[in-house]
Design a protein around this motif. Sequence first.
Motif, PDB file in Angstrom:
ATOM      1  N   THR A  67       2.890  14.017  -2.783  1.00  0.00           N
ATOM      2  CA  THR A  67       3.149  12.592  -2.628  1.00  0.00           C
ATOM      3  C   THR A  67       1.867  11.903  -2.214  1.00  0.00           C
ATOM      4  O   THR A  67       1.126  12.433  -1.375  1.00  0.00           O
ATOM      5  N   THR A  68       1.593  10.746  -2.802  1.00  0.00           N
ATOM      6  CA  THR A  68       0.491   9.904  -2.333  1.00  0.00           C
ATOM      7  C   THR A  68       1.041   8.511  -2.070  1.00  0.00           C
ATOM      8  O   THR A  68       2.000   8.075  -2.720  1.00  0.00           O
ATOM      9  N   TYR A  69       0.411   7.847  -1.121  1.00  0.00           N
ATOM     10  CA  TYR A  69       0.825   6.498  -0.753  1.00  0.00           C
ATOM     11  C   TYR A  69      -0.422   5.691  -0.430  1.00  0.00           C
ATOM     12  O   TYR A  69      -1.296   6.155   0.309  1.00  0.00           O
ATOM     13  N   GLU A  70      -0.502   4.515  -1.012  1.00  0.00           N
ATOM     14  CA  GLU A  70      -1.586   3.600  -0.684  1.00  0.00           C
ATOM     15  C   GLU A  70      -1.043   2.180  -0.717  1.00  0.00           C
ATOM     16  O   GLU A  70      -0.017   1.907  -1.337  1.00  0.00           O
ATOM     17  N   THR A  71      -1.745   1.303  -0.018  1.00  0.00           N
ATOM     18  CA  THR A  71      -1.382  -0.102  -0.017  1.00  0.00           C
ATOM     19  C   THR A  71      -2.587  -0.904  -0.471  1.00  0.00           C
ATOM     20  O   THR A  71      -3.712  -0.656  -0.031  1.00  0.00           O
ATOM     21  N   VAL A  72      -2.335  -1.850  -1.352  1.00  0.00           N
ATOM     22  CA  VAL A  72      -3.388  -2.713  -1.880  1.00  0.00           C
ATOM     23  C   VAL A  72      -3.111  -4.129  -1.390  1.00  0.00           C
ATOM     24  O   VAL A  72      -2.001  -4.645  -1.538  1.00  0.00           O
ATOM     25  N   GLU A  73      -4.133  -4.740  -0.798  1.00  0.00           N
ATOM     26  CA  GLU A  73      -4.005  -6.107  -0.303  1.00  0.00           C
ATOM     27  C   GLU A  73      -3.904  -7.087  -1.468  1.00  0.00           C
ATOM     28  O   GLU A  73      -4.236  -6.758  -2.612  1.00  0.00           O
TER      29      GLU A  73
END
Length: 171
Positions: A67-73
């Motif tokens: 699993t990968t998780y990232e947040t983009v502004e």
Amino acid sequence: MNVRRLAEISGVSLTTALLLAACSPPQLVDMSVPMHDGQYTGQSNPDEQGAVGTVTITVEGGKIVSTTYETVEADGHVKDEDYGKTTGGEVGNTEFYQRAQAAVASYEQYSAELTKVQDPTEVDVISGATVAHSQFLQAAVRAVLAAQGIDDDGAADTINMPSLDLDDTEY
């Protein structure tokens, strides 16, 4: 079995049975439905600042193996080691930067926990990263639904997105 018969069997009134059914939270995802092997991505709704979380799961043998998780502004920048710094790339407010980085650190923890527990609704909230958790949960539910071959019925939209109060510890 209908609700009336269930109420008769359990000894509760039909009205009570209907109220209990109406008050039950919606099921976000049915983990008894098998997942198909492959890579699947889900995105969260934007938070109040326009940032969007993205979860990508890899399924092998019907199980989540990574699993990968990232947040983009909203401006397109990934929340990473620079998140919380000034536009000049410096730490202008140490406390804000530390809280922002704690939220970024939660991404790896949330990812590892989903791979371990196999159910997005079983991933616990990390203190100081509740907005990240809400976006993670929305995105993870959508990724799992995609892996199951189920259309998103909007259940993930029912997940509460806490406010980003910059004077508080929520990031």
